[in-house]
Design an enzyme around this catalytic site. Structure first.
Site: not given
Ligand code: NAP
Length: 245
Positions: A7-8, A88, A155, A153, A157
């Site tokens: 997910g980069a 990620n 569950a 979510y 995490k």
């Molecule tokens: P984001 O901007 O939505 O990035 C997530 C990435 O994962 C996106 O590139 C997305 O692609 C990709 N992805 C989703 N489903 C996928 C799949 N089935 N196969 C491959 N790639 C996939 O979110 P983020 O905020 O950077 O979050 C990254 C991680 O940190 C996540 O695990 C999230 O739960 C965790 N996190 C984030 C926060 C926060 O405040 N942002 C807090 C706690 C934890 P698409 O764009 O196509 O969906």
């Protein structure tokens, strides 16, 4: 050194990929297999290559075991070695439990939780033969403390934290370390949109009185993957500015 980041194509994953490239890793940049994601991921790869490392995009849906297995095989063939994995990729499909559909529940579990199995099984098999490796899984404070509207979510995490400890115990003897990070509220377009009043209310619960930066997640991931963290495994590091103590 080679690292895989799932997910980069944007957000935290993009920042981690660039940080690991800066650290000197060749990076395998995973993205969801859609044209838009591939385009964004290619830009991230270009920026990584500009730092003097090798970088390539590998599209795969991390909720699908067959796609993950094929991707890991392709990455091993391309780079020869897999030193680090950052799980990620993640999604949210929020809603109160009373109104949450089975689809909402299953989708979040498949992407956030099953992806950890899908990626770790083939990667650990390679790391066991290498007799070294480091993995960081992306949890969340929602998995530690729960969050209303995020039953699915939370569950997924919380499961990641358990999977991290189990894998650390299984693979420790093979010199493979497995840790997790649990971010709190991170500065993203979503948090930028909050009003000052809403922010003040949230900051009241955060010791550092601000949101986290994506670079602050990436620096902790970089540390956990590095030799500086050689005696740390099975741990979940909370990166929340002191949200709950
Ligand atoms: P984001 O901007 O939505 O990035 C997530 C990435 O994962 C996106 O590139 C997305 O692609 C990709 N992805 C989703 N489903 C996928 C799949 N089935 N196969 C491959 N790639 C996939 O979110 P983020 O905020 O950077 O979050 C990254 C991680 O940190 C996540 O695990 C999230 O739960 C965790 N996190 C984030 C926060 C926060 O405040 N942002 C807090 C706690 C934890 P698409 O764009 O196509 O969906």
């Amino acid at each position: 050194m080679t690292a895989i980041i799932t997910g980069a194509s944007q957000g935290i994953g993009e920042c981690i990929a660039k940080r690991l490239a800066k650290d000197g890793y060749n990076v395998a940049i995973n993205c969801y297999p859609s044209d838009g994601d591939k385009e964004k991921a290619e830009k991230v790869a270009e920026e990584c290559r500009a730092m003097g490392v090798e970088a390539e995009v590998f599209a795969a849906d991390v909720s699908r075991y067959d796609q993950c297995e094929a991707m890991v095989k392709a990455i091993k063939e391309r780079f020869g070695v897999i030193d680090a994995l950052v799980n990620n990729a993640g999604i949210t499909k929020d809603g109160l439990l009373a109104r949450m559909s089975e689809e909402q529940y299953d989708a979040v579990i498949a992407v956030n939780q099953k992806s950890i199995f899908n990626m770790m099984k083939p990667v650990c098999s390679i790391m066991m033969k290498q007799k070294h490796g480091a993995i960081v899984n992306m949890a969340s404070v929602a998995g530690l403390y729960g969050n209303p509207g995020q039953f699915n979510y939370s569950a997924s995490k919380a499961a990641i934290i358990g999977m991290t400890m189990s894998a650390a115990k299984e693979f420790g003897a093979r010199n493979i370390r497995v840790n997790a990070v649990a971010p709190g509220l991170i500065k993203t377009p979503m948090t930028d949109a909050l009003t000052d009043e809403q922010k003040d209310k949230i900051f009241g619960q955060i010791a550092l009185k601000r949101f986290g930066e994506v670079s602050e997640i990436a620096s902790t991931v970089s540390f956990l993957l590095s030799e500086e963290a050689s005696y740390i495994t099975g741990q979940t590091i909370e990166i929340s500015g002191g949200l709950a103590m």
